[in-house]
Write an enzyme that holds these catalytic residues in place. Sequence first.
Site, PDB file in Angstrom:
ATOM      1  N   TYR A 174       0.826  -1.213   0.000  1.00  0.00           N
ATOM      2  CA  TYR A 174       0.000   0.000   0.000  1.00  0.00           C
ATOM      3  C   TYR A 174       0.861   1.265   0.000  1.00  0.00           C
ATOM      4  O   TYR A 174       0.606   2.206  -0.760  1.00  0.00           O
ATOM      5  CB  TYR A 174      -0.903  -0.022   1.233  1.00  0.00           C
ATOM      6  CG  TYR A 174      -1.870   1.135   1.329  1.00  0.00           C
ATOM      7  CD1 TYR A 174      -2.913   1.275   0.414  1.00  0.00           C
ATOM      8  CD2 TYR A 174      -1.756   2.079   2.349  1.00  0.00           C
ATOM      9  CE1 TYR A 174      -3.810   2.331   0.513  1.00  0.00           C
ATOM     10  CE2 TYR A 174      -2.659   3.134   2.455  1.00  0.00           C
ATOM     11  CZ  TYR A 174      -3.678   3.253   1.531  1.00  0.00           C
ATOM     12  OH  TYR A 174      -4.561   4.296   1.624  1.00  0.00           O
ATOM     13  N   LYS A 178       0.870   4.251  -2.854  1.00  0.00           N
ATOM     14  CA  LYS A 178       0.478   5.637  -2.576  1.00  0.00           C
ATOM     15  C   LYS A 178       1.627   6.623  -2.808  1.00  0.00           C
ATOM     16  O   LYS A 178       1.388   7.782  -3.131  1.00  0.00           O
ATOM     17  CB  LYS A 178      -0.074   5.746  -1.160  1.00  0.00           C
ATOM     18  CG  LYS A 178      -1.435   5.062  -0.989  1.00  0.00           C
ATOM     19  CD  LYS A 178      -2.470   5.604  -1.973  1.00  0.00           C
ATOM     20  CE  LYS A 178      -3.840   4.997  -1.761  1.00  0.00           C
ATOM     21  NZ  LYS A 178      -4.859   5.546  -2.694  1.00  0.00           N
ATOM     22  N   THR A 209     -14.013   4.805   7.461  1.00  0.00           N
ATOM     23  CA  THR A 209     -14.729   4.319   6.285  1.00  0.00           C
ATOM     24  C   THR A 209     -15.094   2.861   6.490  1.00  0.00           C
ATOM     25  O   THR A 209     -14.653   2.211   7.446  1.00  0.00           O
ATOM     26  CB  THR A 209     -13.860   4.443   5.012  1.00  0.00           C
ATOM     27  OG1 THR A 209     -12.738   3.538   5.128  1.00  0.00           O
ATOM     28  CG2 THR A 209     -13.334   5.863   4.830  1.00  0.00           C
TER      29      THR A 209
END
Length: 272
Positions: A174, A178, A209
């Site tokens: 990840y 990013k 979220t």
Amino acid sequence: MNLSGSAIITGAASGIGRATAVRFAELGATKLVLLDKNQAGLNETKALILATVPGADVVLDTRDLAAPDAEVAKDTGSNKTAADTVIQLAAKHFGRLDYLVNCAGTTGGFAAAVDAELATFDAVQRLNVRATWLLQRAAIKQMLTQELVHGGRGSIVNIGSAVSHIGQRRLSAYVTSKHAVLGLTHADAVDYAHAGIRINCISPGLIETNLGIAIPQEIRDRELTPLVEKTPLGRPGQPREVADAVAFLCSSEASYITGTSLAVDGGLLGSR
């Protein structure tokens, strides 16, 4: 703050993508193409928009932006990428494309490099980086053909992360992706500023979220709670707080801002 015109927003079935879609409609950008593989979530987002802005024109699309090119070619009968098809859909339906917001993404789960599967790494890069790059490229091609409106031809915002700037334990795939999102934001912003196309990045910190809620409590306690404790404002952010920042960067109020990253992180990066 006002927006007008048409927008494509990916990852719109929940979280930051959903909040951005609703906020855009509230601010006047009522011509929307919303993408996500989650049809039920997209339906809910559309219902939320129409409840607030009944006249909004909302097109839903569930195509897989990370699908292998061979599958896309088989489905469409052409060599166009899924990104090309989406951009052309918006341009044909609305006459032009004013905004692209790349929200779709995945963490790939928590794992350091030696513990991660190659297939997981590739899947994260395919969605977070490759799909973002392809959509941005296709959007730029379309925007270059458009007339200037208020001095610009279009605005693109990519959702990066606080880890676009720093490392984070057990998020190798990840963090890599990013960092790449921030890099492609910088590169294309420089290349196309002269054409009136602005490209920026939002770097959220820990945001509440559905993605975070789905993480088992044990992992949340180990990986996410320390981030909250390190955040000067002392809490996770809300998707609407990120959506407001996206809307600002797309608006005429940000007409002299391009090639930058706006941290929406409760002060996390500033405290490092």
